[in-house]
Scaffold this motif. Structure first.
Motif, PDB file in Angstrom:
ATOM      1  N   ALA A  18       8.236  -4.050  -0.125  1.00 50.82           N
ATOM      2  CA  ALA A  18       8.601  -2.634  -0.037  1.00 50.82           C
ATOM      3  C   ALA A  18       7.431  -1.771  -0.486  1.00 50.82           C
ATOM      4  N   VAL A  19       7.251  -0.635   0.207  1.00 53.79           N
ATOM      5  CA  VAL A  19       6.154   0.289  -0.086  1.00 53.79           C
ATOM      6  C   VAL A  19       6.744   1.692  -0.247  1.00 53.79           C
ATOM      7  N   PRO A  20       6.641   2.289  -1.447  1.00 54.37           N
ATOM      8  CA  PRO A  20       7.172   3.650  -1.634  1.00 54.37           C
ATOM      9  C   PRO A  20       6.216   4.700  -1.057  1.00 54.37           C
ATOM     10  N   PHE A  21       6.797   5.777  -0.510  1.00 54.63           N
ATOM     11  CA  PHE A  21       6.014   6.910  -0.022  1.00 54.63           C
ATOM     12  C   PHE A  21       6.880   8.149  -0.114  1.00 54.63           C
ATOM     13  N   ALA A  30       9.170   2.193   2.780  1.00 50.86           N
ATOM     14  CA  ALA A  30       8.709   1.544   4.010  1.00 50.86           C
ATOM     15  C   ALA A  30       8.521   0.069   3.680  1.00 50.86           C
ATOM     16  N   PHE A  31       8.117  -0.701   4.665  1.00 53.90           N
ATOM     17  CA  PHE A  31       7.773  -2.090   4.427  1.00 53.90           C
ATOM     18  C   PHE A  31       6.340  -2.325   4.860  1.00 53.90           C
ATOM     19  N   ILE A  36       4.065   4.975   9.824  1.00 55.69           N
ATOM     20  CA  ILE A  36       4.796   6.129   9.306  1.00 55.69           C
ATOM     21  C   ILE A  36       5.980   6.436  10.211  1.00 55.69           C
ATOM     22  N   ALA A  37       5.750   6.394  11.514  1.00 56.25           N
ATOM     23  CA  ALA A  37       6.814   6.691  12.476  1.00 56.25           C
ATOM     24  C   ALA A  37       8.000   5.749  12.300  1.00 56.25           C
ATOM     25  N   VAL A  87       1.844   2.993   6.717  1.00 56.55           N
ATOM     26  CA  VAL A  87       2.205   3.531   5.400  1.00 56.55           C
ATOM     27  C   VAL A  87       1.477   2.734   4.320  1.00 56.55           C
ATOM     28  N   GLU A  88       0.930   3.469   3.358  1.00 60.69           N
ATOM     29  CA  GLU A  88       0.315   2.851   2.193  1.00 60.69           C
ATOM     30  C   GLU A  88       1.095   3.270   0.951  1.00 60.69           C
ATOM     31  N   LYS A  89       0.998   2.472  -0.097  1.00 57.81           N
ATOM     32  CA  LYS A  89       1.734   2.726  -1.323  1.00 57.81           C
ATOM     33  C   LYS A  89       1.442   4.132  -1.851  1.00 57.81           C
ATOM     34  N   ASP A  90       2.513   4.858  -2.177  1.00 52.49           N
ATOM     35  CA  ASP A  90       2.458   6.209  -2.749  1.00 52.49           C
ATOM     36  C   ASP A  90       1.792   7.243  -1.843  1.00 52.49           C
TER      37      ASP A  90
END
Length: 110
Positions: A18-21, A30-31, A36-37, A87-90
């Motif tokens: 899991a990756v938070p954003f 996200a994973f 992002i989409a 997506v990247e972390k934070d």
């Protein structure tokens, strides 16, 4: 939240980290290796920006990087295509804002 949980090529969702954003100040998940989409769609977000002239909502259209409808601001960088950016972390993502149409303004001034 809607995601494919078991894919013959991409693997199982439960095996992904899991990756938070954030998007417009709200925290989402996200994973790893998810665009992002895909992350926004999975979290129920459909509106990404507004049209430059009319202010009407815009969202995902081609999802392969051709149409530019999915432009968002990522970590203060404007006009990033959500369908091509992982997506990247934070990561801090903001919806595209309505900006003045410079070309239209130049034509009107002539």
């Amino acid at each position: 939240m809607t995601r494919i949980i078991n894919h013959p090529i991409l693997g199982k969702l439960e095996d992904k980290k899991a990756v938070p954003f954030t998007f417009d100040g709200r925290t989402f998940e996200a994973f790893e290796n998810e665009t992002i989409a895909a992350a926004l769609l999975a979290n129920g977000i459909r509106k990404l920006r507004v049209h430059e002239d009319s202010g009407t909502p815009r969202g995902f259209y081609c999802n392969i990087g051709h149409c530019m409808e999915c432009r968002v601001t990522v970590n203060d960088q404007a006009n990033v295509r959500a369908c091509l950016t992982v997506v990247e972390k934070d990561m801090v993502i903001e919806s595209g804002k309505q900006h003045p149409n410079i070309v239209k303004r130049m034509v009107e001034q002539q």
